[in-house]
Design a protein around this motif. Sequence first.
Motif, PDB file in Angstrom:
ATOM      1  N   ASN A   1       0.832  -1.208   0.000  1.00 42.11           N
ATOM      2  CA  ASN A   1       0.000   0.000   0.000  1.00 42.11           C
ATOM      3  C   ASN A   1       0.865   1.258   0.000  1.00 42.11           C
ATOM      4  O   ASN A   1       0.556   2.241  -0.685  1.00 42.11           O
ATOM      5  CB  ASN A   1      -0.919   0.000   1.219  1.00 42.11           C
ATOM      6  CG  ASN A   1      -2.042  -1.017   1.107  1.00 42.11           C
ATOM      7  OD1 ASN A   1      -2.268  -1.580   0.034  1.00 42.11           O
ATOM      8  ND2 ASN A   1      -2.752  -1.261   2.200  1.00 42.11           N
TER       9      ASN A   1
ATOM     10  N   LYS B   1      -7.404   3.407  -1.248  1.00 45.13           N
ATOM     11  CA  LYS B   1      -8.589   3.484  -0.401  1.00 45.13           C
ATOM     12  C   LYS B   1      -8.362   2.743   0.903  1.00 45.13           C
ATOM     13  O   LYS B   1      -8.729   3.224   1.985  1.00 45.13           O
ATOM     14  CB  LYS B   1      -9.787   2.901  -1.143  1.00 45.13           C
ATOM     15  CG  LYS B   1     -11.102   3.006  -0.371  1.00 45.13           C
ATOM     16  CD  LYS B   1     -12.262   2.448  -1.171  1.00 45.13           C
ATOM     17  CE  LYS B   1     -13.570   2.540  -0.376  1.00 45.13           C
ATOM     18  NZ  LYS B   1     -14.721   1.986  -1.131  1.00 45.13           N
ATOM     19  N   GLN B   2      -7.725   1.557   0.832  1.00 45.61           N
ATOM     20  CA  GLN B   2      -7.425   0.791   2.041  1.00 45.61           C
ATOM     21  C   GLN B   2      -6.482   1.563   2.958  1.00 45.61           C
ATOM     22  O   GLN B   2      -6.666   1.582   4.181  1.00 45.61           O
ATOM     23  CB  GLN B   2      -6.801  -0.550   1.664  1.00 45.61           C
ATOM     24  CG  GLN B   2      -7.755  -1.520   0.993  1.00 45.61           C
ATOM     25  CD  GLN B   2      -7.047  -2.786   0.531  1.00 45.61           C
ATOM     26  OE1 GLN B   2      -5.813  -2.812   0.427  1.00 45.61           O
ATOM     27  NE2 GLN B   2      -7.822  -3.832   0.220  1.00 45.61           N
TER      28      GLN B   2
ATOM     29  N   GLU C   1      -6.054   4.845   3.137  1.00 43.74           N
ATOM     30  CA  GLU C   1      -6.773   5.982   3.730  1.00 43.74           C
ATOM     31  C   GLU C   1      -7.688   5.525   4.862  1.00 43.74           C
ATOM     32  O   GLU C   1      -7.798   6.200   5.894  1.00 43.74           O
ATOM     33  CB  GLU C   1      -7.574   6.705   2.658  1.00 43.74           C
ATOM     34  CG  GLU C   1      -6.698   7.487   1.683  1.00 43.74           C
ATOM     35  CD  GLU C   1      -7.487   8.178   0.593  1.00 43.74           C
ATOM     36  OE1 GLU C   1      -7.046   9.255   0.135  1.00 43.74           O
ATOM     37  OE2 GLU C   1      -8.544   7.631   0.183  1.00 43.74           O
ATOM     38  N   GLU C   2      -8.331   4.370   4.683  1.00 39.22           N
ATOM     39  CA  GLU C   2      -9.189   3.843   5.742  1.00 39.22           C
ATOM     40  C   GLU C   2      -8.378   3.478   6.980  1.00 39.22           C
ATOM     41  O   GLU C   2      -8.799   3.713   8.122  1.00 39.22           O
ATOM     42  CB  GLU C   2      -9.953   2.611   5.233  1.00 39.22           C
ATOM     43  CG  GLU C   2     -11.031   2.940   4.198  1.00 39.22           C
ATOM     44  CD  GLU C   2     -11.682   1.690   3.638  1.00 39.22           C
ATOM     45  OE1 GLU C   2     -11.181   0.577   3.930  1.00 39.22           O
ATOM     46  OE2 GLU C   2     -12.678   1.813   2.896  1.00 39.22           O
ATOM     47  N   GLU C   3      -7.206   2.914   6.770  1.00 36.38           N
ATOM     48  CA  GLU C   3      -6.358   2.541   7.901  1.00 36.38           C
ATOM     49  C   GLU C   3      -5.817   3.766   8.628  1.00 36.38           C
ATOM     50  O   GLU C   3      -5.642   3.762   9.843  1.00 36.38           O
ATOM     51  CB  GLU C   3      -5.208   1.656   7.414  1.00 36.38           C
ATOM     52  CG  GLU C   3      -5.654   0.256   6.993  1.00 36.38           C
ATOM     53  CD  GLU C   3      -4.595  -0.484   6.198  1.00 36.38           C
ATOM     54  OE1 GLU C   3      -3.620   0.167   5.777  1.00 36.38           O
ATOM     55  OE2 GLU C   3      -4.753  -1.700   5.998  1.00 36.38           O
TER      56      GLU C   3
ATOM     57  N   GLY D   1      -7.290   6.803   8.467  1.00 40.62           N
ATOM     58  CA  GLY D   1      -8.412   7.622   8.942  1.00 40.62           C
ATOM     59  C   GLY D   1      -8.433   9.013   8.361  1.00 40.62           C
ATOM     60  O   GLY D   1      -8.949   9.955   8.982  1.00 40.62           O
TER      61      GLY D   1
ATOM     62  N   ALA E   1      -7.868  11.500   4.335  1.00 35.14           N
ATOM     63  CA  ALA E   1      -7.625  11.540   2.896  1.00 35.14           C
ATOM     64  C   ALA E   1      -6.164  11.868   2.613  1.00 35.14           C
ATOM     65  O   ALA E   1      -5.569  12.724   3.263  1.00 35.14           O
ATOM     66  CB  ALA E   1      -8.534  12.567   2.231  1.00 35.14           C
TER      67      ALA E   1
END
Length: 291
Positions: A7, A39-40, A42-44, A46, A48
């Motif tokens: 990532n 996207k993964q 950014e989710e991890e 928290g 953008a």
Amino acid sequence: MSIKITNLQFFVAVATSQSLTLAAQRVHRTPAAVSLSLKQLEEELGGALFEGERKNLLSPLGRFVLQEAQRELTHFERTITTIKTYAKAETGLVRVAAVPSFAITLLPPLLKHFHEQYPQFHLDIRDMDSEKVVQAVLAGEVDIGIATVPASIPNINQDFLFSDAFCVVCAANNPLCSLARPVRWSDLEGHNFINSGLGADINAAEFRHIRDQSTLSVRNTTSLLALVAQGMGVTLLPELLRRSASSTDLRFLPLEDERIMRSVSVITPPRDSLNHASYTFVKALKASRFP
């Protein structure tokens, strides 16, 4: 939180190329796969990483992550390169401690041949007496020891290399040189004996008496030979040292007591704790033909 290295790699590719399509080509993935990876991430994290959808302008978080990710990826790539090179035995550290008689006679040609085969190895060679060789191996200060050692040492591998006889060493003009036979212990009476420490394991009572009467101890082999050559006394040394004694003022005389031998072995920690470089050196050492 578990951030995958891929990532970070995909993110750096997008951030530095400022194009999802170009980044996908660089990492040999489809744009959809790269987009999913971002996207993964950014989710991890928290937050953008980019301003807008075009992926050409980093957010404040994105700029910080880029700086840290580039530093981490550089370290990761260097680590992988080091591991691969190490596995191929192209680099590595070989730490060896050997008794002086071996270090100045048989070890140099072995090192020369080994260095020609593996020029990228770093060789760290030390000479010391047998007791200190064992201590250095046990303490982890060296990986390979070459010495006269006890029959068994806990948690240490030991392999016999060769044995040689002890000789009486004296100046060329010493009366002992005129003997038409091997030297007897009684012949050493009246001679100033210089204790080198190398005969500590000799059990002959006659020798122990001679050694205990000594008033001079010299542990450095070069200094010892120089003193003997000057007629300061006689000593007992392994025959192997005859090879390094270039002085014409010295004589190595055989002992009548043929039991006075020493065995030289290579000692190492357990095989699975040796690095590849040291393991390769041990194999070369054991394959050598010693007298």
